[in-house]
Write a protein that holds these residues in place. Sequence first.
Motif, mmCIF file in Angstrom:
data_model
loop_
_atom_site.group_PDB
_atom_site.id
_atom_site.type_symbol
_atom_site.label_atom_id
_atom_site.label_comp_id
_atom_site.label_asym_id
_atom_site.label_seq_id
_atom_site.Cartn_x
_atom_site.Cartn_y
_atom_site.Cartn_z
ATOM 1 N N LEU A 102 14.147 -14.108 28.533
ATOM 2 C CA LEU A 102 15.398 -13.551 28.010
ATOM 3 C C LEU A 102 15.323 -13.618 26.491
ATOM 4 O O LEU A 102 14.901 -14.640 25.931
ATOM 5 C CB LEU A 102 16.595 -14.360 28.516
ATOM 6 C CG LEU A 102 17.985 -13.879 28.114
ATOM 7 C CD1 LEU A 102 18.365 -12.626 28.914
ATOM 8 C CD2 LEU A 102 19.013 -14.968 28.358
ATOM 9 N N GLU A 103 15.706 -12.532 25.832
ATOM 10 C CA GLU A 103 15.739 -12.512 24.375
ATOM 11 C C GLU A 103 17.161 -12.204 23.920
ATOM 12 O O GLU A 103 17.857 -11.413 24.543
ATOM 13 C CB GLU A 103 14.788 -11.447 23.826
ATOM 14 C CG GLU A 103 13.341 -11.730 24.151
ATOM 15 C CD GLU A 103 12.410 -10.659 23.619
ATOM 16 O OE1 GLU A 103 12.590 -10.236 22.455
ATOM 17 O OE2 GLU A 103 11.520 -10.244 24.372
ATOM 18 N N GLU A 104 17.541 -12.845 22.826
ATOM 19 C CA GLU A 104 18.879 -12.636 22.278
ATOM 20 C C GLU A 104 18.784 -12.468 20.768
ATOM 21 O O GLU A 104 18.112 -13.238 20.085
ATOM 22 C CB GLU A 104 19.774 -13.835 22.588
ATOM 23 C CG GLU A 104 21.166 -13.698 21.993
ATOM 24 C CD GLU A 104 21.972 -14.967 22.136
ATOM 25 O OE1 GLU A 104 23.011 -14.925 22.798
ATOM 26 O OE2 GLU A 104 21.551 -16.012 21.569
ATOM 27 N N TRP A 105 19.478 -11.457 20.255
ATOM 28 C CA TRP A 105 19.651 -11.229 18.825
ATOM 29 C C TRP A 105 21.107 -11.539 18.510
ATOM 30 O O TRP A 105 22.008 -10.917 19.061
ATOM 31 C CB TRP A 105 19.351 -9.775 18.476
ATOM 32 C CG TRP A 105 17.938 -9.346 18.701
ATOM 33 C CD1 TRP A 105 17.328 -9.115 19.901
ATOM 34 C CD2 TRP A 105 16.965 -9.082 17.701
ATOM 35 N NE1 TRP A 105 16.043 -8.720 19.705
ATOM 36 C CE2 TRP A 105 15.783 -8.689 18.359
ATOM 37 C CE3 TRP A 105 16.976 -9.138 16.306
ATOM 38 C CZ2 TRP A 105 14.623 -8.354 17.671
ATOM 39 C CZ3 TRP A 105 15.817 -8.795 15.627
ATOM 40 C CH2 TRP A 105 14.649 -8.410 16.303
ATOM 41 N N ARG A 106 21.340 -12.512 17.625
ATOM 42 C CA ARG A 106 22.692 -12.868 17.165
ATOM 43 C C ARG A 106 22.866 -12.328 15.753
ATOM 44 O O ARG A 106 22.010 -12.525 14.888
ATOM 45 C CB ARG A 106 22.885 -14.380 17.149
ATOM 46 C CG ARG A 106 23.093 -14.982 18.490
ATOM 47 C CD ARG A 106 24.539 -14.857 18.874
ATOM 48 N NE ARG A 106 24.775 -15.541 20.132
ATOM 49 C CZ ARG A 106 25.954 -15.671 20.663
ATOM 50 N NH1 ARG A 106 27.016 -15.212 20.044
ATOM 51 N NH2 ARG A 106 26.102 -16.275 21.809
ATOM 52 N N LEU A 107 23.990 -11.699 15.504
ATOM 53 C CA LEU A 107 24.302 -11.134 14.196
ATOM 54 C C LEU A 107 25.530 -11.839 13.648
ATOM 55 O O LEU A 107 26.550 -11.931 14.329
ATOM 56 C CB LEU A 107 24.606 -9.643 14.312
ATOM 57 C CG LEU A 107 23.468 -8.712 14.684
ATOM 58 C CD1 LEU A 107 23.050 -8.841 16.127
ATOM 59 C CD2 LEU A 107 23.882 -7.287 14.409
ATOM 60 N N THR A 108 25.419 -12.331 12.436
ATOM 61 C CA THR A 108 26.530 -12.988 11.772
ATOM 62 C C THR A 108 26.669 -12.375 10.382
ATOM 63 O O THR A 108 25.676 -12.302 9.643
ATOM 64 C CB THR A 108 26.262 -14.504 11.625
ATOM 65 O OG1 THR A 108 25.941 -15.036 12.899
ATOM 66 C CG2 THR A 108 27.470 -15.213 11.053
ATOM 67 N N PRO A 109 27.872 -11.945 10.008
ATOM 68 C CA PRO A 109 28.026 -11.390 8.664
ATOM 69 C C PRO A 109 27.671 -12.433 7.605
ATOM 70 O O PRO A 109 28.040 -13.603 7.730
ATOM 71 C CB PRO A 109 29.512 -11.029 8.572
ATOM 72 C CG PRO A 109 29.999 -11.023 9.980
ATOM 73 C CD PRO A 109 29.120 -11.960 10.749
ATOM 74 N N ALA A 110 26.932 -11.995 6.608
ATOM 75 C CA ALA A 110 26.698 -12.852 5.448
ATOM 76 C C ALA A 110 27.983 -12.806 4.628
ATOM 77 O O ALA A 110 28.999 -12.285 5.098
ATOM 78 C CB ALA A 110 25.499 -12.335 4.660
ATOM 79 N N ASP A 111 27.965 -13.327 3.433
ATOM 80 C CA ASP A 111 29.168 -13.248 2.597
ATOM 81 C C ASP A 111 29.681 -11.813 2.620
ATOM 82 O O ASP A 111 28.892 -10.874 2.716
ATOM 83 C CB ASP A 111 28.848 -13.676 1.165
ATOM 84 C CG ASP A 111 28.489 -15.147 1.094
ATOM 85 O OD1 ASP A 111 28.987 -15.925 1.927
ATOM 86 O OD2 ASP A 111 27.677 -15.516 0.217
ATOM 87 N N PRO A 112 30.993 -11.619 2.534
ATOM 88 C CA PRO A 112 31.565 -10.270 2.650
ATOM 89 C C PRO A 112 30.787 -9.227 1.850
ATOM 90 O O PRO A 112 30.553 -9.389 0.659
ATOM 91 C CB PRO A 112 32.983 -10.445 2.115
ATOM 92 C CG PRO A 112 33.311 -11.881 2.406
ATOM 93 C CD PRO A 112 31.998 -12.623 2.240
ATOM 94 N N GLY A 113 30.369 -8.197 2.595
ATOM 95 C CA GLY A 113 29.674 -7.085 1.962
ATOM 96 C C GLY A 113 28.246 -7.365 1.551
ATOM 97 O O GLY A 113 27.646 -6.563 0.833
#
Length: 160
Positions: A102-113
């Motif tokens: 199973l593979e997972e890509w997690r995306l988290t916003p860096a500092d705004p913009g």
Amino acid sequence: MARRLRPVGLDFIEDAPIRLTFAARTAASPEAVYRALAEEVESWPHWFRAVTLARPTHGGSGREVRLMGGVRFQETIMAADPEQRYAYRVDETNAPGVRALLEEWRLTPADPGSGTHLRWTFAADGPALFRLALAGTRPGLGHSFRSAVRALDARLSAQR
């Protein structure tokens, strides 16, 4: 010859006998990164060098992926959470030794913009020799991931 793997759920990301996790940052927004991962599946070979073919199957609920060297995967999409997470389970492969993947890509916003933090987790199970071999590939997988993120970032930057 393709073999069926053990079906696993999303909890396998935390419970797998072997977990390889890599992180990188891209200047692209979480929206653009998610779109490239989950919606523009056929573009993967343009930015992930190890991938030679990627295409959606089963009306978008699955994927067929081929890698350099001839490894093939039939996958089921397990999570497609816009701008947050994209995960898929390998159901069938010709790769030797693997019992579950199973593979997972997690995306988290860096500092705004200022882009997106990406975390890729590769969760697997197999016999002891497979686990040892996979652990030995950590540096190569990490390099492949970081190169792919750089190429994806350049591709997304050119599209802006």
